[in-house]
Design a protein around this motif. Structure first.
Motif, PDB file in Angstrom:
ATOM      1  N   SER A 135       0.854  -1.190   0.000  1.00 12.53           N
ATOM      2  CA  SER A 135       0.000   0.000   0.000  1.00 12.53           C
ATOM      3  C   SER A 135       0.882   1.229   0.000  1.00 12.53           C
ATOM      4  O   SER A 135       1.927   1.242   0.648  1.00 12.53           O
ATOM      5  CB  SER A 135      -0.877   0.046   1.255  1.00 12.53           C
ATOM      6  N   ASP A 136       0.427   2.260  -0.684  1.00 15.54           N
ATOM      7  CA  ASP A 136       1.103   3.550  -0.654  1.00 15.54           C
ATOM      8  C   ASP A 136       0.325   4.505   0.246  1.00 15.54           C
ATOM      9  O   ASP A 136      -0.895   4.622   0.114  1.00 15.54           O
ATOM     10  CB  ASP A 136       1.193   4.166  -2.056  1.00 15.54           C
ATOM     11  N   ILE A 137       1.035   5.178   1.120  1.00 22.03           N
ATOM     12  CA  ILE A 137       0.438   6.242   1.923  1.00 22.03           C
ATOM     13  C   ILE A 137       0.699   7.543   1.181  1.00 22.03           C
ATOM     14  O   ILE A 137       1.852   7.848   0.837  1.00 22.03           O
ATOM     15  CB  ILE A 137       1.028   6.272   3.341  1.00 22.03           C
ATOM     16  N   LEU A 138      -0.364   8.280   0.901  1.00 23.99           N
ATOM     17  CA  LEU A 138      -0.295   9.469   0.063  1.00 23.99           C
ATOM     18  C   LEU A 138      -0.636  10.728   0.847  1.00 23.99           C
ATOM     19  O   LEU A 138      -1.433  10.680   1.796  1.00 23.99           O
ATOM     20  CB  LEU A 138      -1.277   9.341  -1.101  1.00 23.99           C
ATOM     21  N   ASP A 139      -0.081  11.851   0.404  1.00 18.91           N
ATOM     22  CA  ASP A 139      -0.464  13.134   1.002  1.00 18.91           C
ATOM     23  C   ASP A 139      -1.632  13.719   0.204  1.00 18.91           C
ATOM     24  O   ASP A 139      -2.152  13.089  -0.733  1.00 18.91           O
ATOM     25  CB  ASP A 139       0.733  14.090   1.094  1.00 18.91           C
ATOM     26  N   GLU A 140      -2.034  14.929   0.562  1.00 22.18           N
ATOM     27  CA  GLU A 140      -3.209  15.536  -0.066  1.00 22.18           C
ATOM     28  C   GLU A 140      -3.025  15.803  -1.556  1.00 22.18           C
ATOM     29  O   GLU A 140      -4.001  15.852  -2.304  1.00 22.18           O
ATOM     30  CB  GLU A 140      -3.573  16.828   0.663  1.00 22.18           C
ATOM     31  N   SER A 141      -1.785  15.941  -2.012  1.00 18.76           N
ATOM     32  CA  SER A 141      -1.546  16.176  -3.435  1.00 18.76           C
ATOM     33  C   SER A 141      -1.343  14.874  -4.208  1.00 18.76           C
ATOM     34  O   SER A 141      -1.078  14.909  -5.406  1.00 18.76           O
ATOM     35  CB  SER A 141      -0.335  17.106  -3.628  1.00 18.76           C
ATOM     36  N   GLY A 142      -1.442  13.739  -3.539  1.00 22.10           N
ATOM     37  CA  GLY A 142      -1.290  12.444  -4.198  1.00 22.10           C
ATOM     38  C   GLY A 142       0.136  11.946  -4.264  1.00 22.10           C
ATOM     39  O   GLY A 142       0.407  10.920  -4.884  1.00 22.10           O
ATOM     40  N   GLU A 143       1.063  12.650  -3.621  1.00 18.64           N
ATOM     41  CA  GLU A 143       2.463  12.216  -3.588  1.00 18.64           C
ATOM     42  C   GLU A 143       2.636  11.074  -2.581  1.00 18.64           C
ATOM     43  O   GLU A 143       2.039  11.091  -1.502  1.00 18.64           O
ATOM     44  CB  GLU A 143       3.371  13.382  -3.189  1.00 18.64           C
ATOM     45  N   VAL A 144       3.479  10.103  -2.928  1.00 23.91           N
ATOM     46  CA  VAL A 144       3.741   8.974  -2.032  1.00 23.91           C
ATOM     47  C   VAL A 144       4.636   9.447  -0.891  1.00 23.91           C
ATOM     48  O   VAL A 144       5.716   9.977  -1.110  1.00 23.91           O
ATOM     49  CB  VAL A 144       4.408   7.801  -2.779  1.00 23.91           C
ATOM     50  N   VAL A 145       4.150   9.246   0.336  1.00 21.40           N
ATOM     51  CA  VAL A 145       4.898   9.587   1.549  1.00 21.40           C
ATOM     52  C   VAL A 145       5.622   8.354   2.076  1.00 21.40           C
ATOM     53  O   VAL A 145       6.759   8.430   2.519  1.00 21.40           O
ATOM     54  CB  VAL A 145       3.937  10.161   2.617  1.00 21.40           C
ATOM     55  N   ALA A 146       4.949   7.217   2.020  1.00 21.39           N
ATOM     56  CA  ALA A 146       5.541   5.968   2.514  1.00 21.39           C
ATOM     57  C   ALA A 146       4.941   4.788   1.760  1.00 21.39           C
ATOM     58  O   ALA A 146       3.805   4.864   1.278  1.00 21.39           O
ATOM     59  CB  ALA A 146       5.303   5.818   4.009  1.00 21.39           C
ATOM     60  N   GLN A 147       5.712   3.725   1.671  1.00 24.28           N
ATOM     61  CA  GLN A 147       5.233   2.474   1.099  1.00 24.28           C
ATOM     62  C   GLN A 147       5.239   1.441   2.219  1.00 24.28           C
ATOM     63  O   GLN A 147       6.249   1.273   2.905  1.00 24.28           O
ATOM     64  CB  GLN A 147       6.128   2.028  -0.047  1.00 24.28           C
TER      65      GLN A 147
END
Length: 168
Positions: A135-147
């Motif tokens: 799973s990818d954890i995303l920020d509000e702009s859709g950028e990957v913060v963590a996998q």
């Protein structure tokens, strides 16, 4: 001795389960909310709010909260989808931090028919199956913060096939 119910024993609708999970202290106090849980328990969306209580020393989202927001969901959704004939556990977890998490973060989980078919087929002989899910954890702009990767243990429950005589 008082027996405390488990999430699995409570069962219930997706709406009830979502509300109950949002009141669960490890989620509630960490700013974690289940915002979507579909009726067939195949999809979930989880969010992590940004607040004074969820930020670390340098002002970004606490890494432990990122891990916690993904903790039960693959296991829980696969368990509900496979049914009571299977044992499903989290076996291992890994998290890779890509960039600092700022603001509200989210992660989604989708259990597909293909995944369930693959797990059923692999477990049909009674052996354990270990499967990594990502799973990818995303920020509000859709950028990957963590996998996040979680390894599930899946096994078909053993069945008693012959009657055992009861002593007289």
């Amino acid at each position: 001795m008082v027996k405390v119910p488990t999430w699995n024993s409570i069962g219930g609708s997706a709406a009830f389960t979502r509300r109950a999970m949002n009141m669960w202290p490890p989620f509630a106090f960490a700013g974690i909310r289940v915002t979507e849980l579909d009726d067939n328990f195949r999809h979930a969306r989880v969010e992590l709010a940004s607040s004074l209580l969820t930020r670390n020393y340098v002002g970004t989202q606490f890494g432990g909260s990122l891990s916690s927001m993904s903790d039960p969901f693959w296991m829980f959704l696969v368990m509900r989808s496979l049914g009571s004939d299977y044992i499903v556990w989290d076996q291992a977890a890994e998290i890779r931090f890509i960039r600092p998490g700022r603001g509200r973060l989210h992660v989604t989980f989708d259990v597909t028919d293909e995944l369930l078919d693959e797990l059923r087929e692999a477990a049909e002989g009674g052996e354990k199956v270990l499967r990594w899910l990502e799973s990818d954890i995303l920020d509000e702009s859709g950028e990957v913060v963590a996998q996040v990767r979680r390894q599930l243990y899946v096994r078909l429950k053993k069945r008693v096939t012959e009657a055992v005589p009861v002593p007289a």
